[in-house]
Design a protein around this motif. Structure first.
Motif, short mmCIF file in Angstrom:
data_model
loop_
_atom_site.label_atom_id
_atom_site.label_comp_id
_atom_site.label_asym_id
_atom_site.label_seq_id
_atom_site.Cartn_x
_atom_site.Cartn_y
_atom_site.Cartn_z
N UNK A 39 -46.84 80.98 -58.91
CA UNK A 39 -46.02 80.69 -60.09
C UNK A 39 -44.95 81.76 -60.25
N UNK A 40 -43.77 81.33 -60.65
CA UNK A 40 -42.65 82.26 -60.85
C UNK A 40 -42.64 82.73 -62.29
N UNK A 41 -42.70 84.03 -62.47
CA UNK A 41 -42.62 84.61 -63.81
C UNK A 41 -41.18 85.02 -64.08
N UNK A 42 -40.58 84.37 -65.07
CA UNK A 42 -39.20 84.68 -65.40
C UNK A 42 -39.13 86.00 -66.17
N UNK A 43 -38.36 86.96 -65.68
CA UNK A 43 -38.25 88.22 -66.40
C UNK A 43 -37.49 88.04 -67.71
N UNK A 44 -37.94 88.75 -68.75
CA UNK A 44 -37.25 88.70 -70.03
C UNK A 44 -36.01 89.60 -69.97
N UNK A 45 -34.93 89.10 -70.53
CA UNK A 45 -33.69 89.89 -70.54
C UNK A 45 -33.84 91.05 -71.53
N UNK A 46 -33.66 92.27 -71.06
CA UNK A 46 -33.72 93.43 -71.94
C UNK A 46 -32.41 93.55 -72.69
N UNK A 47 -32.49 94.07 -73.90
CA UNK A 47 -31.29 94.19 -74.73
C UNK A 47 -31.54 95.19 -75.85
N UNK A 48 -30.45 95.54 -76.54
CA UNK A 48 -30.54 96.39 -77.73
C UNK A 48 -30.62 95.50 -78.97
N UNK A 49 -31.51 95.88 -79.92
CA UNK A 49 -31.54 95.19 -81.20
C UNK A 49 -30.59 95.92 -82.16
N UNK A 50 -30.56 95.50 -83.41
CA UNK A 50 -29.61 96.06 -84.38
C UNK A 50 -29.83 97.56 -84.58
N UNK A 51 -31.08 97.98 -84.61
CA UNK A 51 -31.39 99.40 -84.78
C UNK A 51 -30.90 100.20 -83.58
N UNK A 52 -31.11 99.66 -82.38
CA UNK A 52 -30.64 100.34 -81.17
C UNK A 52 -29.13 100.46 -81.15
N UNK A 53 -28.44 99.41 -81.61
CA UNK A 53 -26.98 99.42 -81.62
C UNK A 53 -26.46 100.46 -82.62
N UNK A 54 -27.14 100.59 -83.76
CA UNK A 54 -26.75 101.62 -84.73
C UNK A 54 -26.85 103.02 -84.10
N UNK A 55 -27.92 103.24 -83.36
CA UNK A 55 -28.09 104.54 -82.69
C UNK A 55 -27.02 104.74 -81.62
N UNK A 56 -26.70 103.66 -80.90
CA UNK A 56 -25.68 103.72 -79.87
C UNK A 56 -24.32 104.08 -80.46
N UNK A 57 -23.97 103.46 -81.58
CA UNK A 57 -22.68 103.71 -82.20
C UNK A 57 -22.54 105.17 -82.64
N UNK A 58 -23.61 105.73 -83.16
CA UNK A 58 -23.60 107.14 -83.56
C UNK A 58 -23.47 108.04 -82.34
N UNK A 59 -24.22 107.71 -81.29
CA UNK A 59 -24.21 108.52 -80.07
C UNK A 59 -22.86 108.50 -79.36
#
Length: 236
Positions: free
Chosen positions: A11-31
């Protein structure tokens, strides 16, 4: 006789797409504060648009419409050892598209444009880009040559390590863009067109996990509408 026909494939296991959530994006913007404008621009434009890296690197200033806040995608840059950097058609026919952009992303592009024009003047005879600024790539090396397609990825990887941010790749900023739009309620056909997918099934396969999460939120909203404040509690 082909013995392989009697074998059941795993069986093929489809990998989940990794991403930033809203909290991660807030940290990114500051950084990102205080970092080089061209990399801030590359990151924010990618999140705002969902561009593939090759599409981002293939942008020329003639593709940027500051008046209407849109960007046209009609080519991509790629690097192959032995051939160097070259410009080609986008991945699919549907990848030729015009994307509406949020104003803040266009503002950082405008700042980047000003810096690129200043760089062109300071280089003088060493400038290897076009004499017509509109024909120059948006993201360039110090002398106006097209930026290597792997440069933003390498810089971003070093950046998130240096800043202690959640580990994702530059390409996964595209997944971040798509996931945010799914959570915001953008329909799958519009999302597929924005991402430049050849059909909606591609979008559904990649972002099935995010769509399930969004569907759960939709169910909760329906519950609030049907059985929320003012509704007959016995109906529950």
């Amino acid at each position: 006789d082909n013995p392989v026909l009697r074998v059941d494939p795993p069986a093929i296991t489809k990998p989940k797409a990794k991403y930033y959530d809203e909290e991660d994006i807030d940290k990114l913007m500051v950084a990102l504060e205080g970092e080089p404008t061209k990399y801030i621009c590359a990151i924010l434009v990618t999140i705002a648009s969902g561009f593939r890296l090759g599409e981002l690197m293939g942008l020329q200033w003639k593709h940027i419409d500051f008046k209407n806040n849109t960007i046209q995608v009609e080519q991509a840059n790629q690097y192959i050892p032995g051939e160097g950097i070259f410009t080609k058609n986008p991945k699919t026919e549907e990848s030729n598209r015009i994307i509406a952009m949020p104003e803040p992303a266009m503002k950082i592009l405008k700042i980047h444009e000003k810096e690129e024009k200043e760089k062109k003047l300071s280089c003088g005879d060493k400038w290897e880009g076009s004499s017509n600024f509109e024909e120059n790539f948006v993201f360039t090396q110090w002398n106006g040559k097209a930026m290597h397609p792997s440069t933003p990825s390498k810089w971003f990887n070093d950046f998130i390590i240096r800043k202690g941010l959640k580990k994702i790749t530059f390409h996964q900023l595209r997944h971040t863009s798509a996931t945010m739009l799914i959570n915001a309620g953008l329909n799958i056909r519009a999302l597929s067109a924005r991402l430049g997918h050849s059909n909606t099934s591609t979008t559904l396969n990649i972002y099935s996990h995010a769509l399930k999460s969004a569907d759960k939120v939709a169910a909760e909203k329906i519950e609030q509408i049907m059985f929320g404040k003012g509704a007959n509690k016995d109906a529950k």
